[in-house]
Design an enzyme around this catalytic site. Structure first.
Site, PDB file in Angstrom:
ATOM      1  N   ARG A   1      43.566  47.013  63.523  1.00  0.00           N
ATOM      2  CA  ARG A   1      43.804  45.632  63.090  1.00  0.00           C
ATOM      3  C   ARG A   1      45.169  45.083  63.517  1.00  0.00           C
ATOM      4  NH1 ARG A   1      39.768  43.782  59.993  1.00  0.00           N
ATOM      5  NH2 ARG A   1      38.637  45.182  58.606  1.00  0.00           N
TER       6      ARG A   1
ATOM      7  N   THR B   1      31.302  40.727  63.545  1.00  0.00           N
ATOM      8  CA  THR B   1      31.652  40.981  62.145  1.00  0.00           C
ATOM      9  C   THR B   1      30.398  41.043  61.295  1.00  0.00           C
ATOM     10  OG1 THR B   1      32.862  40.372  60.166  1.00  0.00           O
ATOM     11  CG2 THR B   1      32.192  38.531  61.516  1.00  0.00           C
TER      12      THR B   1
HETATM   13  P1  FBP Z   1      36.202  42.181  60.063  1.00  0.00           P
HETATM   14  O1  FBP Z   1      36.514  40.854  59.473  1.00  0.00           O
HETATM   15  O2  FBP Z   1      37.298  42.744  60.862  1.00  0.00           O
HETATM   16  O3  FBP Z   1      34.908  42.177  60.816  1.00  0.00           O
HETATM   17  O4  FBP Z   1      36.007  43.217  58.859  1.00  0.00           O
HETATM   18  C1  FBP Z   1      34.926  43.202  58.021  1.00  0.00           C
HETATM   19  C2  FBP Z   1      35.137  44.020  56.765  1.00  0.00           C
HETATM   20  O5  FBP Z   1      34.138  45.025  56.725  1.00  0.00           O
HETATM   21  C3  FBP Z   1      35.111  43.168  55.497  1.00  0.00           C
HETATM   22  O6  FBP Z   1      33.790  42.925  55.057  1.00  0.00           O
HETATM   23  C4  FBP Z   1      35.928  43.989  54.551  1.00  0.00           C
HETATM   24  O7  FBP Z   1      36.505  43.207  53.530  1.00  0.00           O
HETATM   25  C5  FBP Z   1      36.997  44.561  55.433  1.00  0.00           C
HETATM   26  O8  FBP Z   1      36.418  44.663  56.717  1.00  0.00           O
HETATM   27  C6  FBP Z   1      37.482  45.906  54.992  1.00  0.00           C
HETATM   28  O9  FBP Z   1      38.554  46.264  55.783  1.00  0.00           O
HETATM   29  P2  FBP Z   1      39.010  47.760  56.072  1.00  0.00           P
HETATM   30  O10 FBP Z   1      38.018  48.325  57.048  1.00  0.00           O
HETATM   31  O11 FBP Z   1      40.335  47.583  56.702  1.00  0.00           O
HETATM   32  O12 FBP Z   1      38.993  48.488  54.790  1.00  0.00           O
END
Ligand code: FBP
Length: 547
Positions: A143, A201
């Site tokens: 990220r 996503t």
């Molecule tokens: P993106 O927006 O990067 O596609 O991420 C989606 C997601 O799965 C969300 O639904 C969730 O809130 C978040 O990632 C969780 O983030 P992490 O993987 O950093 O725990």
């Protein structure tokens, strides 16, 4: 490198994803009229002078296509979504079709790999191991936010060293905003490197007139729906639990709503509706408690409740609190405060109204709202246990109602959070085809010399053969929003539209689902079999595109 495979994986690796007819041979780009951003036109134009106003592109069959000599770099960015490996295999095959000697490089662990020069060459033997598989493990994801000149300059060094003509960033709204900023920077500097985005996503919130759906949404929601169906059946068999489950999806409730359309639960909350009708936390709790009480009166002390993970952000008083917290946390002074002192610091800087709201929340929820943001400044709603918060509050409300005889049942709750379970599932046929097409199409955008575009595939409820392939300028989707205390150009997130067809269908049916036990058990994703079983797009797409 050879990976141990399950029998499904082995059989699945032989699946040849379908391509739109237009991409099955040579193409030419047909261009539309100049475009505008969805908001703040003059500001976005000023910030992106080299990539603003470009036309929409559609690829149509042509008799010949020039062979262009180029290498491509690819980055997987943000949360995993089923089908990412197929975008990469589509890119690989598309590249080889245009330029058999061309190389595909994968930057490792997200945008950070570009900045830190960590990469691998993706050869055919690597690609073949990952065709039609879930996950992002072929190169990993991350990220890191690309926003600093130093990062862009570090990136160009490795892109030049590897002879990369175009970089493809596979990501959600924030990652594609990054792609746009990078495209503009390289265009302004005349560096000769193109940047193309791909809409990924599971959240389904990267969607607009041009992007019918983000990839991964189809498979993830089908995976969650299987689990919800299993839970509904368990619930209906034992008849003793209320099953509260939270769905991933960040701010938007697309995932929760699609799962509700597939499984017909007793309750499903939609954050956007909660905000539109200005409901307080207490009103949301009363809504659920009321259904629990009605069912108890009919002898049914069980049911399923679906909760979108971002709901807390949509309760107007909490939204105001989060907005002020974002401003308080964005100051230089706040950044110097030790983590253990942050809660006290925040409390000392909140207005009286927001402080009262802050103090009224359970301490774990308050801490989550006050402390952690992801690199793009988003509250990490996946870490907030809203399903437990709401069931606790429903239990308290029912205990109150018991005193005056308004409720006479038994309330026992179980809790679930379905998020990570679906992000790396083996892509459904829809996602396998859609993602492969997005990747293949991206090579056409590159060959056509485009930069600052997102690869798009439209007409997705028709058979894949009839899909329409092209590109949309990323600036067209942008507006200004406040992030980390400053107004920034970002892609506008798509929230659930309460006047859209999928929501209206849900709203028209939910009262019946609440009392009559209309559960649907979708079962696992099917990869082979009749088309109406294994090739169906989401209910959301079907309803949106229904005439
Ligand atoms: P993106 O927006 O990067 O596609 O991420 C989606 C997601 O799965 C969300 O639904 C969730 O809130 C978040 O990632 C969780 O983030 P992490 O993987 O950093 O725990």
């Amino acid at each position: 490198m050879s990976i141990e495979k399950s029998s499904l994986q082995a059989a699945r690796s032989a699946y040849q994803p379908k391509l739109p007819k237009a991409l099955q041979g040579p193409v030419k780009a047909s261009e539309g009229a100049p475009t505008q951003s969805v908001g703040n036109q003059s500001e976005i134009n000023g910030l992106f002078p080299n990539t603003y106003g470009m036309p929409m592109v559609e690829f149509v069959p042509a008799s010949t296509e020039n062979v262009v000599d180029f290498n491509i770099g690819v980055i997987l960015s943000g949360g995993q979504a089923p089908g990412g490996h197929n975008v990469i295999s589509g890119l690989f095959d598309g590249l080889k079709a245009i330029n058999p000697g061309g190389k595909l490089y994968g930057f490792l662990m997200g945008p950070g790999g570009l900045v830190d020069h960590k990469y691998i060459e993706l050869t055919s033997s690597i690609i073949d191991e990952y065709r039609n598989t879930g996950g992002f493990d072929i190169i990993g994801s991350g990220r890191t936010k690309l926003e600093e000149t130093d990062q862009f300059e570090s990136g160009i060094k490795i892109l030049r060293e590897l002879g990369i003509k175009a970089l493809v960033i596979i990501g959600g709204d924030d990652s594609n905003t990054n792609a746009c900023v990078l495209a503009e920077y390289y265009a302004a500097k005349n560096y000769g490197v193109q940047v193309i985005g791909c809409p990924k996503t599971i959240d389904g919130d990267l969607k607009n007139e041009q992007i019918e759906t983000s990839f991964g949404f189809d498979t993830a929601t089908k995976t969650y729906a299987e689990l919800i169906g299993n839970i509904e059946r368990d619930c209906n068999s034992a008849r003793k639990y209320w099953q509260f489950s939270k769905r991933m999806g960040r701010s938007a409730s697309h995932v929760a709503r699609e799962c509700a359309l597939l499984t017909q639960p007793v309750v499903c909350l939609i954050s956007e509706e909660v905000e539109a009708s200005g409901q307080s936390l207490d009103q949301v709790v009363s809504y659920i408690a009321d259904i629990v009480a009605k069912r108890a009166a009919a002898g049914k002390n069980f049911g399923t409740v679906l909760i979108p993970e971002g709901i807390i952000e949509f309760i107007p008083s909490i939204k105001r609190l989060i907005a002020e917290l974002n401003d308080v946390l964005a100051t230089e002074e706040a950044k110097t405060v030790a983590r253990e002192d942050q809660i006290e610091y925040v409390k000392a800087h909140l207005s009286a109204e927001n402080l009262a709201q802050f103090n009224s929340l359970p301490i774990d929820v308050a801490c989550q709202l006050a402390l952690d943001r992801d690199p793009h400044g988003n509250v990490q709603v996946s870490l907030i246990e809203t399903e437990k918060l709401l069931s606790r509050m429903v239990a308290a409300k029912l205990a109150e109602w018991k005193k005056d005889g308004r409720y006479t049942g038994k309330f026992a709750a179980q809790h679930h959070f379905f998020g990570y379970e679906g992000r790396c599932a083996t892509p459904s046929n829809f996602d396998a085809d859609y993602c492969y097409s997005l990747g293949y199409n991206a090579t056409k955008l590159i060959a056509a010399g485009k930069t600052g575009y997102m690869s798009i595939i439209k007409n997705t409820t028709a058979p894949a053969n009839e899909w329409i392939a092209g590109g949309v300028p990323i600036t067209m989707m942008m507006n200004l929003e406040k992030r980390s205390g400053k107004m920034k150009p970002v892609i506008r997130k798509a929230l659930v539209e309460t006047d859209g067809k999928p929501f209206k269908f849900f709203a028209a049916n939910r009262e019946k689902w609440a009392v009559e036990d209309c559960y649907v058990y979708p079962g696992p994703i099917q990869y082979w079999g009749p088309s109406e079983v294994c090739d169906l797009p989401t209910r959301t797409l079907q309803l949106e595109q229904s005439k």
